[in-house]
Scaffold this motif. Structure first.
Motif, short mmCIF file in Angstrom:
data_model
loop_
_atom_site.label_atom_id
_atom_site.label_comp_id
_atom_site.label_asym_id
_atom_site.label_seq_id
_atom_site.Cartn_x
_atom_site.Cartn_y
_atom_site.Cartn_z
N ALA A 133 1.28 2.40 1.52
CA ALA A 133 1.24 3.86 1.61
C ALA A 133 0.30 4.43 0.56
CB ALA A 133 2.64 4.43 1.43
N ASN A 134 -0.51 5.39 0.98
CA ASN A 134 -1.49 6.07 0.12
C ASN A 134 -2.60 5.16 -0.38
OD1 ASN A 134 -0.22 8.68 0.27
ND2 ASN A 134 1.39 7.78 -0.99
N THR A 135 -2.85 4.08 0.35
CA THR A 135 -3.97 3.21 0.01
C THR A 135 -5.08 3.38 1.03
OG1 THR A 135 -3.09 1.29 1.19
CG2 THR A 135 -2.51 1.50 -1.14
N SER A 136 -6.24 2.91 0.67
CA SER A 136 -7.44 3.09 1.49
C SER A 136 -7.67 1.90 2.42
CB SER A 136 -8.65 3.26 0.56
OG SER A 136 -9.81 3.48 1.31
N TYR A 137 -8.14 2.22 3.61
CA TYR A 137 -8.54 1.24 4.61
C TYR A 137 -9.98 1.52 4.99
CZ TYR A 137 -3.73 -0.28 5.48
OH TYR A 137 -2.47 -0.81 5.37
N GLU A 138 -10.76 0.48 5.23
CA GLU A 138 -12.10 0.64 5.78
C GLU A 138 -12.01 0.55 7.30
OE1 GLU A 138 -14.37 -2.51 3.91
OE2 GLU A 138 -15.47 -0.98 2.79
N LEU A 139 -12.56 1.52 7.98
CA LEU A 139 -12.62 1.51 9.43
C LEU A 139 -14.04 1.13 9.81
CD1 LEU A 139 -11.12 3.97 11.90
CD2 LEU A 139 -13.55 3.51 12.04
N TRP A 140 -14.19 0.02 10.51
CA TRP A 140 -15.52 -0.48 10.87
C TRP A 140 -16.03 0.24 12.11
CZ3 TRP A 140 -17.99 -3.48 7.53
CH2 TRP A 140 -17.22 -4.08 6.53
N LEU A 141 -17.27 0.69 12.04
CA LEU A 141 -17.89 1.44 13.13
C LEU A 141 -19.10 0.74 13.72
CD1 LEU A 141 -17.67 4.95 11.48
CD2 LEU A 141 -16.33 4.12 13.42
N GLY A 142 -19.26 -0.53 13.48
CA GLY A 142 -20.39 -1.27 14.02
C GLY A 142 -21.59 -1.23 13.09
#
Length: 97
Positions: A13-22
């Protein structure tokens, strides 16, 4: 494929995730973990739950499956749906039933 539970995300909770967009990535923050009513999902292999992520990027991404990467949980494929905006950005929901 691992069957994830809300407990797998509780410490994130309240941590960062990287979302890959290609061609790049953007950051999402896991802002809420919500249990869902189990009665609607009788026979489910886990307690249903949802995750709410926030992006500070004002552009709304379409609903679809994205790769999310977090230092603690690694890379996961998650279906995200934009569900609204607040003062800090765009909110996305992932439902696990």
């Amino acid at each position: 494929m691992q069957l994830l539970s809300s407990a797998d995300f509780a410490s994130q909770a309240n941590t960062s995730y990287e979302l890959w967009l290609g061609d790049g990535a953007m950051n999402l923050t896991l802002v809420d973990i919500r249990p869902l009513p189990a009665a609607a999902h009788a026979g489910s292999m886990r307690q249903p739950f949802s995750l709410i992520f926030r992006s500070s990027v004002r552009h709304v991404l379409p609903q679809r499956t994205y790769q999310l990467k977090n230092a603690a949980s690694g890379v996961q494929e998650v279906f995200l749906v934009p569900v609204g905006r607040d003062a800090a950005g765009v909110l996305y929901e992932a439902i696990f039933n």
